[in-house]
Structures are given as C-alpha cells and as structure tokens.
Scaffold this motif. Sequence first.
Motif, short mmCIF file in Angstrom:
data_model
loop_
_atom_site.label_atom_id
_atom_site.label_comp_id
_atom_site.label_asym_id
_atom_site.label_seq_id
_atom_site.Cartn_x
_atom_site.Cartn_y
_atom_site.Cartn_z
N ARG A 156 0.74 -1.17 0.02
CA ARG A 156 -0.11 0.04 -0.08
C ARG A 156 0.92 1.40 0.00
NH1 ARG A 156 -2.64 0.80 4.53
NH2 ARG A 156 -1.97 -1.41 5.56
N LEU A 157 1.98 1.15 0.66
CA LEU A 157 2.82 2.40 0.67
C LEU A 157 3.57 2.67 -0.54
CD1 LEU A 157 4.44 4.53 2.36
CD2 LEU A 157 5.88 2.99 2.97
N GLU A 159 2.26 1.74 -3.59
CA GLU A 159 1.30 2.22 -4.26
C GLU A 159 0.97 3.57 -4.18
OE1 GLU A 159 -1.84 -0.55 -4.02
OE2 GLU A 159 -0.93 -2.09 -5.39
N TRP A 160 0.92 4.19 -2.98
CA TRP A 160 0.55 5.53 -2.41
C TRP A 160 1.71 6.47 -3.20
CZ3 TRP A 160 2.29 9.83 -0.60
CH2 TRP A 160 1.39 10.93 0.19
N LEU A 161 2.89 6.07 -3.22
CA LEU A 161 4.12 6.64 -3.78
C LEU A 161 4.16 6.77 -5.20
CD1 LEU A 161 6.73 5.44 -0.97
CD2 LEU A 161 5.71 7.85 -1.35
N GLY A 163 1.43 6.38 -6.98
CA GLY A 163 0.54 7.07 -7.55
C GLY A 163 0.55 8.66 -7.72
N ARG A 164 1.48 9.13 -6.73
CA ARG A 164 1.76 10.64 -6.71
C ARG A 164 3.21 10.85 -7.42
NH1 ARG A 164 -1.13 8.58 -3.00
NH2 ARG A 164 -3.16 10.06 -2.33
N LEU A 217 2.63 5.00 6.59
CA LEU A 217 1.33 5.29 5.89
C LEU A 217 0.50 6.16 7.01
CD1 LEU A 217 0.44 1.66 4.34
CD2 LEU A 217 0.36 4.01 3.21
N LEU A 220 1.22 9.56 6.45
CA LEU A 220 0.96 10.20 5.16
C LEU A 220 -0.49 10.33 4.98
CD1 LEU A 220 3.33 7.96 2.79
CD2 LEU A 220 3.61 10.45 3.34
N GLU A 221 -1.44 9.41 5.49
CA GLU A 221 -2.82 9.46 5.39
C GLU A 221 -3.38 9.98 6.62
OE1 GLU A 221 -3.52 5.03 5.00
OE2 GLU A 221 -3.21 5.07 2.90
#
Length: 222
Positions: A156-157, A159-161, A163-164, A217, A220-221
Amino acid sequence: MAVGSTDPIGHPFRSPGLLRQALTHRSAGAPHYERLEFLGDALVNLLVAEALFDRWPKVDEGALTRARAELVRESSLASIARDLELGDRLVLGPGEMKSGGHRRDSILADVVEAIVAAIYLDAGFDACRARVLPWFEGAMARMPPPHKVGKDAKTRLQEWLQGRRKPLPVYALLSESGEEHAKTFRVSCRLAEPEVETEGDGGSRRAAEQRAAEAALALLEG
C-alpha cells in the motif's frame, strides 16, 4: 496434561502415537512433529482456501489469497494453539522448556499444523475438515468484506508513492537482538518525498518492515 487417546479439541485418536508425535518438539527427541508439520502446512492452506472459495463465490483470486494469508499466518495459528491450550501439552527438551518454548508463536503455530496432519492421518480428510475448520470460523467471521481485504502495508505504501510519482521507500536494518531462535529486528523506512522516516519492530525483518511501512502510511494518510 498427559498425552492420552484424545486430542486437545476432542478428536478420539485411534493411533495415540500420532498425537504424541504432533506435540513433541525436536529438542525432546524423535519422533517429533516436523514431518507432520510439513504435511499439516499444506492441509491448513487447502482447508482454508476451500472454505474461502465457498464462502466468497464472487471474490477474485487476489483477495482470496490475501485473506488466506491472514488466516494461516504464524500469529493466527499461534492464537488457535492458545485457545486450545496446546502450550501446556507440548513435550520440550530442557533448553526449550527453560527458554519458554511453550509460549513461542513459531512453535505453537508449528504444533497446530502438526495436529492437523495427525488428525488427517488418523481419520481422513473429511474428519480433518470437520474438526479443523471451526478453529478458523471466528477469524473468518471477523474479516472485513472481501472488497476491503487489504493489501499489506509495504504494498500500500509503494502504491501510494507511485500514484503520486514519488520515490520508493528505502528500508534499512537498524538492529537485531535476542537469541537465535527468538530474535527481534528493528528496521527503518525512509521516504525522500515527502521526507519521512519511521521505525518498526518484529520477529523477522519482513515483519519489522511491514510495521515501519504501517507507521509511514499513518503519517501520510493521517
């Protein structure tokens, strides 16, 4: 509790030696549970996969795989062992007994798998399924709806990075402590953009990395 003809959850063993072997750690001599554990690992994965396949007929392979991994991981199996009070029945050598082997997740998880194999060898697959699946029912019932069964924290981390369009995290081992059979690892997770550094502990380097990723995460979230 002495090993008798009945297993910890009521299975009447026709071959009590199978139960005795399933509860015997290699430190206490042969025959011990390791061969049974090998077979039991495959059986547990099959039984849980079959149950999830039937329970969620429209769920894709990825979600089923993640759900199975959650149910059969070491800590989940160790929790089952504690519910069944298997720690009190373990046959350990003096060293393992002194170091608290009857409380260690890795040993407890192995014993659960060994007992699954022992039931299978003693009574066949159908009896094994009927006896073992109830051990997992509570955890299955508590699982979130299939579309919410999460990916692990590192994925998930990442993918978060991605995606940005941010650089990927860098993990580093900070320390390891404890005896060889019960080490604790401490790992850092460093992000360049945004600049974040978190730490995590675990019984393996991978587990520590997951906890460090979860902490990142949360920042960040949050």
